[in-house]
Design a protein around this motif. Structure first.
Motif, PDB file in Angstrom:
ATOM      1  N   ILE A 181     -62.674 -28.009  -3.317  1.00  0.00           N
ATOM      2  CA  ILE A 181     -62.377 -29.449  -3.257  1.00  0.00           C
ATOM      3  C   ILE A 181     -61.801 -29.917  -4.588  1.00  0.00           C
ATOM      4  O   ILE A 181     -60.817 -30.673  -4.636  1.00  0.00           O
ATOM      5  N   ILE A 182     -62.383 -29.462  -5.690  1.00  0.00           N
ATOM      6  CA  ILE A 182     -61.875 -29.832  -7.016  1.00  0.00           C
ATOM      7  C   ILE A 182     -60.452 -29.326  -7.198  1.00  0.00           C
ATOM      8  O   ILE A 182     -59.564 -30.061  -7.667  1.00  0.00           O
ATOM      9  N   ILE A 183     -60.212 -28.064  -6.830  1.00  0.00           N
ATOM     10  CA  ILE A 183     -58.865 -27.501  -6.965  1.00  0.00           C
ATOM     11  C   ILE A 183     -57.876 -28.275  -6.097  1.00  0.00           C
ATOM     12  O   ILE A 183     -56.741 -28.546  -6.510  1.00  0.00           O
ATOM     13  N   ALA A 184     -58.290 -28.659  -4.901  1.00  0.00           N
ATOM     14  CA  ALA A 184     -57.405 -29.407  -4.003  1.00  0.00           C
ATOM     15  C   ALA A 184     -57.033 -30.761  -4.603  1.00  0.00           C
ATOM     16  O   ALA A 184     -55.860 -31.163  -4.584  1.00  0.00           O
ATOM     17  N   ARG A 244     -62.474 -32.788 -20.079  1.00  0.00           N
ATOM     18  CA  ARG A 244     -61.346 -32.907 -19.145  1.00  0.00           C
ATOM     19  C   ARG A 244     -61.435 -34.166 -18.295  1.00  0.00           C
ATOM     20  O   ARG A 244     -60.433 -34.827 -18.044  1.00  0.00           O
ATOM     21  N   ARG A 245     -62.621 -34.465 -17.824  1.00  0.00           N
ATOM     22  CA  ARG A 245     -62.765 -35.591 -16.895  1.00  0.00           C
ATOM     23  C   ARG A 245     -62.258 -36.912 -17.474  1.00  0.00           C
ATOM     24  O   ARG A 245     -61.528 -37.643 -16.788  1.00  0.00           O
ATOM     25  N   VAL A 349     -59.662 -42.366  -7.014  1.00  0.00           N
ATOM     26  CA  VAL A 349     -61.007 -42.433  -6.433  1.00  0.00           C
ATOM     27  C   VAL A 349     -61.551 -41.022  -6.206  1.00  0.00           C
ATOM     28  O   VAL A 349     -62.729 -40.739  -6.483  1.00  0.00           O
ATOM     29  N   CYS A 350     -60.703 -40.123  -5.723  1.00  0.00           N
ATOM     30  CA  CYS A 350     -61.130 -38.738  -5.502  1.00  0.00           C
ATOM     31  C   CYS A 350     -61.534 -38.068  -6.806  1.00  0.00           C
ATOM     32  O   CYS A 350     -62.528 -37.323  -6.864  1.00  0.00           O
ATOM     33  N   VAL A 351     -60.780 -38.327  -7.871  1.00  0.00           N
ATOM     34  CA  VAL A 351     -61.136 -37.770  -9.173  1.00  0.00           C
ATOM     35  C   VAL A 351     -62.482 -38.316  -9.634  1.00  0.00           C
ATOM     36  O   VAL A 351     -63.350 -37.573 -10.121  1.00  0.00           O
ATOM     37  N   LEU A 352     -62.676 -39.626  -9.487  1.00  0.00           N
ATOM     38  CA  LEU A 352     -63.932 -40.245  -9.911  1.00  0.00           C
ATOM     39  C   LEU A 352     -65.127 -39.696  -9.143  1.00  0.00           C
ATOM     40  O   LEU A 352     -66.198 -39.479  -9.713  1.00  0.00           O
ATOM     41  N   VAL A 353     -64.946 -39.460  -7.847  1.00  0.00           N
ATOM     42  CA  VAL A 353     -66.065 -39.080  -6.985  1.00  0.00           C
ATOM     43  C   VAL A 353     -66.259 -37.568  -6.909  1.00  0.00           C
ATOM     44  O   VAL A 353     -67.399 -37.076  -6.891  1.00  0.00           O
ATOM     45  N   LEU A 354     -65.160 -36.815  -6.897  1.00  0.00           N
ATOM     46  CA  LEU A 354     -65.229 -35.396  -6.548  1.00  0.00           C
ATOM     47  C   LEU A 354     -65.028 -34.430  -7.711  1.00  0.00           C
ATOM     48  O   LEU A 354     -65.345 -33.244  -7.578  1.00  0.00           O
ATOM     49  N   VAL A 355     -64.481 -34.898  -8.829  1.00  0.00           N
ATOM     50  CA  VAL A 355     -64.151 -33.994  -9.936  1.00  0.00           C
ATOM     51  C   VAL A 355     -65.098 -34.251 -11.104  1.00  0.00           C
ATOM     52  O   VAL A 355     -64.947 -35.240 -11.825  1.00  0.00           O
ATOM     53  N   PRO A 356     -66.085 -33.395 -11.301  1.00  0.00           N
ATOM     54  CA  PRO A 356     -66.997 -33.566 -12.434  1.00  0.00           C
ATOM     55  C   PRO A 356     -66.395 -32.978 -13.709  1.00  0.00           C
ATOM     56  O   PRO A 356     -65.312 -32.377 -13.682  1.00  0.00           O
TER      57      PRO A 356
END
Length: 624
Positions: A181-184, A244-245, A349-356
């Motif tokens: 999911i992060i890679i996507a 990175r985040r 939003v996806c970065v905020l929620v899914l990418v730690p």
């Protein structure tokens, strides 16, 4: 006691584990001090054990392929994360494959990635001396403040990963589905940034009717966007200090914000300025995101996600004209930017929620902070907390060395110019394709966008052929082993894709150019452009990996130099492309580009044959 406290207290008893990530200086070879360090404990240990060390200062240093704190390089892709094991082997010098250097890592190192390649510079002796002075000053300050300085104690309480990749706080221990999911999310984000660079070209006609500007002024919006991307690699050192985040969030938030002026612009000046800052903000995302693959996947598992990630920024420009053509055919040009705003908003939003956060030094810093809090012992620390380098000095080094490589290294200069010409031609096509296919075949806006699909398909095909080059490199190494008895690769082994791609590039351009007659079927020039795209993808693959292997101490700087030159050409070529095609004609304008690539065709082969001798005389390159 809650679960988190149990985990942290368990970690407090097992510091300096037998397997740590390369991003942490606590792994099995301490490259900064030339020492080996490891820990041996029993399962019920309640106190950290003193690390065993074997001084390696007087031993001949083996050469280091490449360095990485945020991502690692490998021969075929550009990354090589360290594989970890549960038991600590007896100390043996780590086998290296290139020339020996008096080279060291800092606790954190400068990492950049561009188009899916993320690598680090190793420090040279001048930087090392500066860091030693700073470290001595910091130690003196702590001593003056009443702190007892004990090197053994420093090592005992330095925080690392317990159990290597199996540490629950290590990003590599995440579930596979979460990693993907992060890679996507990151791949789609990289795709979105480069897609936005080309989608703009479909808005020229409608914007001109509203703003009344010349075609060359409209093209400035494309050029300024790519110029902003060119500055991206110089942002990535900030990830050393903040992770990175934060870079992802700030980058995409800035990208989203600067899309708004384009959507509501009342004049072309606003559009051009906004486009530059869109590219600049998006470039920070591109320059950092490649390293996340190395954070998440070990050596034996990262090749597929890296291949997918590396492909995304190249496909973006090929799909932009098609999507833009469809939007501008059936609605107003402003919807081009409404679409991008919605897309960027969803991705943010996806970065905020899914990418730690996945950057290991920053995660170790958090781990150390939690240990200090739960144990009350302030001696626990992460390696990054002992660094003394400032943001300003780190950025200064990241800005200086790329220009040294460009001016002093002929191989670096020539290959950078070659890749720059190729990307320049690709961006010149954004003006040439509409001119050719509208004039000769009467295509409308979205049909012109479809003509770019030949380039997109060829880039995908090139990605599937990547394993062929890996087998070829292995074959060259085996052939060398039979002759010398030494199994090792050479940087020149990365050049066969460029050698094969060079004639495809030139042949594809000639085919495209001399099939741009009205009586020739439109599929023929598209096939020609596909052949060019296939050769270009091969060339980029070989050039990127060659630069990483040939300049292992300065791999990040070598790629930053390439990105700067490449994107500068891509910004300049569209400014004269239309005039050149109108003055010289479709056939000879393309033929001129083909002749330029023909003149540069021998250089990859020359470097393949004589590169070892050239590197022997180089100040920066690895010597075999």
């Amino acid at each position: 006691m809650n679960e988190l406290e149990k985990v942290e207290n368990h970690h407090a008893t097992q510091l300096n584990s037998d397997a740590t990530h390369i991003n942490s200086p606590t792994h099995d070879v301490d490259l900064e001090k030339g020492q080996f360090s490891g820990s041996h404990r029993t399962s019920g240990s309640t106190t950290p054990q003193v690390a065993h060390s074997a001084t390696g200062q007087n031993e001949k240093e083996n050469d280091i392929d490449s360095a990485s704190s945020s991502s690692q390089t490998e021969d075929d892709i550009g990354f090589a994360p360290i594989s970890t094991h549960q038991t600590q082997p007896p100390y043996q010098p780590r086998p290296m494959s290139r020339q020996s250097h008096n080279t060291t890592f800092s606790h954190i190192s400068r990492s950049r990635s561009n188009n899916g390649f993320g690598v680090d510079d190793l420090e040279d002796e001048a930087e090392k001396e500066e860091e030693e002075v700073d470290a001595a000053a910091a130690a003196a300050a702590r001593s003056g403040a009443g702190e007892t300085i004990n090197d053994e104690e420093e090592k005992r309480f330095e925080v690392g990963w317990e159990g290597g990749d199996s540490d629950p706080l290590n990003p590599r221990s995440m579930a596979t589905w979460r990693k993907w999911i992060i890679i996507a999310v990151l791949s789609v984000g990289s795709f979105a940034v480069t897609h936005a660079s080309a989608i703009y070209t479909a808005t020229y006609t409608q914007m001109n009717a509203e703003f009344h500007f010349s075609r060359i002024v409209a093209t400035l919006g494309l050029s300024f966007f790519v110029l902003g991307i060119a500055l991206g690699p110089f942002w990535s050192p900030l990830a050393e200090f903040y992770g990175r985040r934060p870079i992802y969030i700030c980058s995409f938030a800035g990208f989203l914000i600067w899309l708004i002026p384009s959507a509501v612009a009342k004049n072309i000046q606003t559009m051009v300025i906004a486009r530059f800052f869109q590219g600049l903000a998006g470039s920070a995302f591109l320059s950092v995101s490649g390293g996340t693959v190395g954070d998440l996947f070990s050596r034996d598992k990262f090749q597929l996600p890296m291949a997918i990630f590396a492909l995304s920024p190249f496909i973006g420009p090929a799909t932009g004209p098609l999507v833009g053509g469809l939007i501008n055919t059936f609605t107003t040009w402003r919807w081009t930017y409404y679409f991008l705003i919605i897309w960027a908003g969803v991705l943010l939003v996806c970065v905020l929620v899914l990418v730690p956060e996945t950057y290991h030094p920053i995660l170790l810093k958090r781990k150390a902070a939690n240990l200090r809090k739960t144990t009350g012992d302030n001696r626990y620390h992460a390696p990054i907390e002992r660094t003394t380098k400032s943001v300003a000095s780190t950025l200064g080094y990241s800005l200086l060395r790329p220009f040294q490589l460009l001016l002093l290294e002929p191989m670096c200069l020539i290959l950078d110019v070659y890749s720059a010409v190729l990307l320049g031609v690709l961006y010149l096509f954004f003006g040439a394709f509409p001119l050719v296919f509208r004039t000769n075949h009467g295509f409308n806006l979205w049909q012109v966008g479809l003509t770019f699909m030949g380039l997109g398909v060829s880039m995908v095909l090139a990605g599937f052929i990547t394993p062929v080059w890996t087998r070829m490199r292995n074959g060259l190494a085996e052939k060398r082993f039979k002759k010398t008895g030494i199994m090792k690769g050479e940087p020149e082994d990365q050049l066969p894709p460029v050698i094969v791609g060079a004639p495809l590039i030139t042949g594809g351009l000639f085919m495209f150019g001399f099939s741009t007659y009205p009586w020739v079927h439109w599929i023929v020039p598209i096939i020609g452009s596909s052949i060019f795209g296939l050769g270009m993808s091969f060339a980029f693959t070989g050039i990127f990996t060659f630069l990483v292997d040939a300049y292992p101490r300065y791999a990040a700087s070598a790629l930053a130099t390439n990105a700067l030159v490449r994107c500068s050409f891509a910004a300049a070529f569209p400014l004269f492309g239309i005039q050149m095609y109108e003055k010289l004609g479709f056939q000879w304008a393309t033929a001129l580009l083909a002749f330029i690539t023909l003149a540069m065709m021998p250089f990859p082969y020359i470097f393949f044959v004589f590169g070892k001798r050239i590197r022997a005389r180089s100040r920066f390159a690895a010597r075999s």
